[in-house]
Scaffold this motif. Structure first.
Motif, PDB file in Angstrom:
ATOM      1  N   HIS A   8       5.335 -24.381 -11.148  1.00  0.00           N
ATOM      2  CA  HIS A   8       5.364 -23.050 -10.547  1.00  0.00           C
ATOM      3  C   HIS A   8       6.437 -22.190 -11.220  1.00  0.00           C
ATOM      4  CE1 HIS A   8       6.312 -20.356  -6.918  1.00  0.00           C
ATOM      5  NE2 HIS A   8       5.075 -20.080  -7.245  1.00  0.00           N
ATOM      6  N   GLU A  45       2.332 -22.622 -14.706  1.00  0.00           N
ATOM      7  CA  GLU A  45       1.874 -21.568 -13.803  1.00  0.00           C
ATOM      8  C   GLU A  45       2.833 -20.390 -13.886  1.00  0.00           C
ATOM      9  OE1 GLU A  45       1.544 -19.165 -10.149  1.00  0.00           O
ATOM     10  OE2 GLU A  45       3.308 -20.206 -10.926  1.00  0.00           O
ATOM     11  N   GLU A  82      -1.640 -16.164 -12.610  1.00  0.00           N
ATOM     12  CA  GLU A  82      -1.992 -15.235 -11.538  1.00  0.00           C
ATOM     13  C   GLU A  82      -1.748 -13.795 -11.988  1.00  0.00           C
ATOM     14  OE1 GLU A  82      -0.866 -14.031  -6.948  1.00  0.00           O
ATOM     15  OE2 GLU A  82      -0.214 -15.973  -7.748  1.00  0.00           O
ATOM     16  N   THR A 137      -9.846 -18.769  -9.785  1.00  0.00           N
ATOM     17  CA  THR A 137      -9.666 -19.315  -8.443  1.00  0.00           C
ATOM     18  C   THR A 137     -10.392 -18.427  -7.449  1.00  0.00           C
ATOM     19  OG1 THR A 137      -7.674 -18.019  -8.032  1.00  0.00           O
ATOM     20  CG2 THR A 137      -7.384 -20.165  -9.065  1.00  0.00           C
ATOM     21  N   GLN A 192      -6.136 -22.017  -4.762  1.00  0.00           N
ATOM     22  CA  GLN A 192      -4.694 -22.138  -4.622  1.00  0.00           C
ATOM     23  C   GLN A 192      -4.363 -21.637  -3.226  1.00  0.00           C
ATOM     24  OE1 GLN A 192      -2.890 -19.802  -7.689  1.00  0.00           O
ATOM     25  NE2 GLN A 192      -3.683 -21.047  -9.350  1.00  0.00           N
ATOM     26  N   HIS A 235      -5.399 -26.904  -5.039  1.00  0.00           N
ATOM     27  CA  HIS A 235      -4.038 -26.918  -5.572  1.00  0.00           C
ATOM     28  C   HIS A 235      -3.104 -26.187  -4.604  1.00  0.00           C
ATOM     29  CE1 HIS A 235      -6.373 -26.958  -9.591  1.00  0.00           C
ATOM     30  NE2 HIS A 235      -6.005 -28.185  -9.306  1.00  0.00           N
ATOM     31  N   TRP A 260       0.397 -24.738  -2.880  1.00  0.00           N
ATOM     32  CA  TRP A 260       1.710 -24.258  -3.296  1.00  0.00           C
ATOM     33  C   TRP A 260       2.566 -24.004  -2.071  1.00  0.00           C
ATOM     34  CZ3 TRP A 260       2.476 -19.405  -1.199  1.00  0.00           C
ATOM     35  CH2 TRP A 260       1.341 -18.597  -0.946  1.00  0.00           C
ATOM     36  N   ILE A 310       1.360 -27.478  -6.958  1.00  0.00           N
ATOM     37  CA  ILE A 310       2.115 -26.401  -7.607  1.00  0.00           C
ATOM     38  C   ILE A 310       3.539 -26.497  -7.074  1.00  0.00           C
ATOM     39  CG2 ILE A 310       2.267 -23.916  -7.947  1.00  0.00           C
ATOM     40  CD1 ILE A 310      -0.737 -23.753  -7.368  1.00  0.00           C
TER      41      ILE A 310
END
Length: 327
Positions: A88, A115, A196, A244, A270, A292, A294, A314
């Motif tokens: 992350h 990420e 992202e 995603t 996510q 996934h 986070w 993440i």
């Protein structure tokens, strides 16, 4: 399921509201930065093939290469059964987030995927940073989209990083800069990416997709956004690019995923770890969707989520996750 969908919607709204303020996506107060220095050992599993950062093949105990006798390249990591260690912001607990040294360190300590988030400067250069302002992580102030690239490059991207509550700032004055997306691709040409798009207005999709194509990373990259309009634009301009789900699409999964005829709009989600449980994982996996969560920063939470069968975590601390996975 409808009540669970409402709960998911409320939780996503709360988490995204905190994210818009530049923080709050840590797993919990107890699940924050560890402040520990990461080791530089690379992960390897005895008797299994591994791949170096440059993509060179190594041999298994049987003497066969990872590609096997056919010479075909290995499959896409995102579609494999391997639990992914997703760094992350490049491992924000270990190095100044979203910097080249963070990404380098993340790969060195066992991360499988880098990420990070994207914005664009006022003159159209796509840069890597989580927040829409530079205030939290640099010595500057202001919105990224209102600053020129030259102005952004003058800032100290390591200015606020600390692992001891502000007693020391080991990366101040070290020359760390906000990187461009192209610089990241050039520095780590063989890496896998989960990116992202934070900036929705003005859209950066039309400028982003050619950069991805030019660097040949599209098959090793998943594009994310919680904004439906951004994902719709990506899917319209490049239907082959993997994305995603948006926040509304995740809510739809929870409300309709168990119903006959449901067709997922994407095969990756996510989600905040708070909304991930066995039911969500089972419903997602029933449609071939990878999950996934986070941001997962403590060993007990990592173990709990791994127990649900998630496909990747993440984390701000890829070194901790790597050690838990036996790296």
């Amino acid at each position: 399921m409808q009540l669970r969908a409402l709960g998911l919607s409320l939780c996503l709204g709360s988490c995204l509201g905190l994210l818009a303020c530049g923080g709050g996506d840590e797993a919990s107060a107890a699940d924050g930065d560890t402040g520990t220095d990461a080791s530089t050992d690379e992960r390897g599993t005895t008797g299994e093939s591994t791949e170096t950062e440059t993509g060179a093949e190594t041999e298994t105990e049987t003497g066969e290469t990872e590609t096997g006798e056919t010479g075909e390249p290995p499959g896409n990591l995102f579609l494999s059964d391997e639990l992914l260690n997703i760094a992350h912001r490049g491992g924000a607990s270990l190095r100044p987030e979203a910097t080249l040294i963070a990404f380098e360190n993340a790969l060195a300590v066992g991360a499988d995927v880098l990420e990070f988030d994207l914005h664009a400067s006022s003159d159209g250069v796509i840069v890597v940073m989580h927040d829409d302002t530079v205030d939290r992580t640099t010595d500057g102030s202001g919105a990224i989209k209102d600053m020129s690239f030259d102005e952004l490059r003058m800032l100290d991207a390591g200015y606020t990083f600390t692992t001891d509550g502000g007693e020391t700032y080991p990366y101040r004055g070290m020359g760390l800069q906000i990187p461009t997306l192209e610089e990241v691709f050039e520095a780590f040409p063989d890496a896998y990416y989960m990116i992202e798009i934070k900036q929705a207005e003005p859209s950066i999709v039309a400028d982003l997709l050619p950069i991805i194509a030019d660097h040949g990373v599209g098959e090793r990259l998943v594009l994310a956004s919680f904004e439906q309009i951004t994902l719709d634009e990506i899917r319209a301009q490049d239907p082959a690019q993997v994305t995603t789900m948006s926040a509304p699409e995740m809510v739809d999964l929870f409300s309709m995923g168990a119903e006959p005829g449901y067709e997922p709009p994407a095969l990756f989600i996510q989600a905040p770890w708070e909304v991930v449980d066995q039911e969500l994982v089972d419903v997602a996996h029933g449609h071939g969707i990878k999950v996934h969560p986070w941001t997962v920063n403590t060993e007990p939470l990592m173990e709990e989520l791994i127990g649900y069968g998630v496909d990747g975590l993440i984390t701000d601390d890829p070194a901790l996750l790597d050690s838990l996975l036996g790296g």
